[in-house]
Design a protein around this motif. Structure first.
Motif, PDB file in Angstrom:
ATOM      1  N   ASP A 178      78.616  72.483  39.469  1.00 19.00           N
ATOM      2  CA  ASP A 178      77.455  71.626  39.598  1.00 19.00           C
ATOM      3  C   ASP A 178      77.246  70.907  38.275  1.00 19.00           C
ATOM      4  OD1 ASP A 178      75.433  70.732  41.256  1.00 19.00           O
ATOM      5  OD2 ASP A 178      73.977  72.134  40.417  1.00 19.00           O
ATOM      6  N   PRO A 179      76.988  69.655  38.156  1.00 16.94           N
ATOM      7  CA  PRO A 179      76.659  68.687  39.196  1.00 16.94           C
ATOM      8  C   PRO A 179      77.856  67.887  39.706  1.00 16.94           C
ATOM      9  CG  PRO A 179      76.145  67.717  37.091  1.00 16.94           C
ATOM     10  CD  PRO A 179      76.702  69.100  36.814  1.00 16.94           C
ATOM     11  N   GLY A 180      79.075  68.109  39.183  1.00 13.37           N
ATOM     12  CA  GLY A 180      80.255  67.367  39.618  1.00 13.37           C
ATOM     13  C   GLY A 180      81.008  66.800  38.433  1.00 13.37           C
ATOM     14  N   VAL A 181      81.845  65.816  38.687  1.00 14.16           N
ATOM     15  CA  VAL A 181      82.681  65.178  37.670  1.00 14.16           C
ATOM     16  C   VAL A 181      82.078  63.820  37.318  1.00 14.16           C
ATOM     17  CG1 VAL A 181      84.972  64.185  37.242  1.00 14.16           C
ATOM     18  CG2 VAL A 181      84.765  66.281  38.552  1.00 14.16           C
ATOM     19  N   GLY A 209      77.876  58.094  37.184  1.00 17.32           N
ATOM     20  CA  GLY A 209      77.213  59.224  37.830  1.00 17.32           C
ATOM     21  C   GLY A 209      78.176  60.367  38.043  1.00 17.32           C
ATOM     22  N   TYR A 210      77.765  61.290  38.887  1.00 20.17           N
ATOM     23  CA  TYR A 210      78.561  62.483  39.172  1.00 20.17           C
ATOM     24  C   TYR A 210      79.197  62.379  40.544  1.00 20.17           C
ATOM     25  CZ  TYR A 210      76.525  64.623  35.079  1.00 20.17           C
ATOM     26  OH  TYR A 210      76.162  64.906  33.794  1.00 20.17           O
ATOM     27  N   ALA A 211      80.497  62.666  40.604  1.00 15.39           N
ATOM     28  CA  ALA A 211      81.240  62.662  41.862  1.00 15.39           C
ATOM     29  C   ALA A 211      81.421  64.102  42.323  1.00 15.39           C
ATOM     30  CB  ALA A 211      82.605  62.007  41.670  1.00 15.39           C
ATOM     31  N   ARG A 212      81.154  64.313  43.608  1.00 11.80           N
ATOM     32  CA  ARG A 212      81.335  65.633  44.213  1.00 11.80           C
ATOM     33  C   ARG A 212      82.137  65.495  45.492  1.00 11.80           C
ATOM     34  NH1 ARG A 212      76.929  69.939  43.562  1.00 11.80           N
ATOM     35  NH2 ARG A 212      78.814  70.947  44.211  1.00 11.80           N
ATOM     36  N   LEU A 213      83.019  66.441  45.710  1.00  6.70           N
ATOM     37  CA  LEU A 213      83.771  66.495  46.950  1.00  6.70           C
ATOM     38  C   LEU A 213      82.819  66.869  48.077  1.00  6.70           C
ATOM     39  CD1 LEU A 213      86.706  66.289  48.031  1.00  6.70           C
ATOM     40  CD2 LEU A 213      86.828  68.771  47.789  1.00  6.70           C
ATOM     41  N   ALA A 246      86.430  63.241  51.425  1.00  8.68           N
ATOM     42  CA  ALA A 246      85.453  62.226  51.015  1.00  8.68           C
ATOM     43  C   ALA A 246      84.777  62.687  49.737  1.00  8.68           C
ATOM     44  CB  ALA A 246      84.425  61.991  52.106  1.00  8.68           C
ATOM     45  N   ILE A 247      84.378  61.728  48.940  1.00  9.44           N
ATOM     46  CA  ILE A 247      83.687  61.993  47.677  1.00  9.44           C
ATOM     47  C   ILE A 247      82.408  61.178  47.668  1.00  9.44           C
ATOM     48  CG2 ILE A 247      83.807  61.635  45.171  1.00  9.44           C
ATOM     49  CD1 ILE A 247      86.795  62.337  45.389  1.00  9.44           C
TER      50      ILE A 247
END
Length: 164
Positions: free
Chosen positions: A87-90, A113-117, A142-143
């Motif tokens: 958390d929060p992502g890449v 921003g943050y990318a999350r799968l 999807a991301i």
């Protein structure tokens, strides 16, 4: 008949066309207008880190509830980065624009921003319905990119020149 190998056509950009004369103005746009413009196009570029270096990939996207959604596949570098991320992502950047090649007028939007799968099966099905891949490759992932910083500029002709 020639035995020479067939060559695929090469795309060539022609900058020899006339360009709008006169000065241009750069106008900063607010976040809401930036996201509206981003939603008006379907192609952008995602920037992420791979082997400690910036990497850029062209991708198509859709906006969904303020997030940028892209499709990807299991073997993609960004997919593996987001799978390992907590958390929060890449952290990523996403850029899209519409600049007229003749006049050099248009706009450009950059989102950081943050990318999350996407792992929720319902959300994944929703994302798959939103974004149709442009390439013939199984894009089963999807991301989602949650915009934290949104900047945009409008490049316009400076209306002050030549006006009476």
């Amino acid at each position: 008949m020639s035995n020479a190998p067939q060559r695929k056509p090469v795309m060539v950009h022609d900058d020899s066309r006339p360009v709008l004369a006169g000065p241009r103005r750069r106008i900063e746009l607010d976040g809401a207008e930036a996201l509206r413009l981003l939603g008006s196009v379907s192609l952008g570029r995602i920037v992420f880190t791979r082997h400690a270096l910036p990497t850029v990939r062209p991708v198509n996207h859709a906006l969904d509830a303020g997030d940028i959604v892209i499709r990807t596949h299991e073997g993609a570098a960004l997919t593996s980065h987001t799978q390992r991320a907590g958390d929060p992502g890449v952290v990523v950047a996403y850029e899209a624009d519409a600049i007229d090649p003749r006049t050099h007028l248009g706009w450009s939007v950059v989102v950081t921003g943050y990318a999350r799968l996407v792992t929720d099966p319902e959300d994944l099905a929703h994302c798959r319905a939103l974004v149709q891949p442009w390439v013939e490759h199984a894009m089963d992932q999807a991301i989602r990119i949650r915009p934290d910083l949104v900047t945009a500029i409008l490049l316009t002709a400076d209306g002050r020149s030549g006006e009476a």
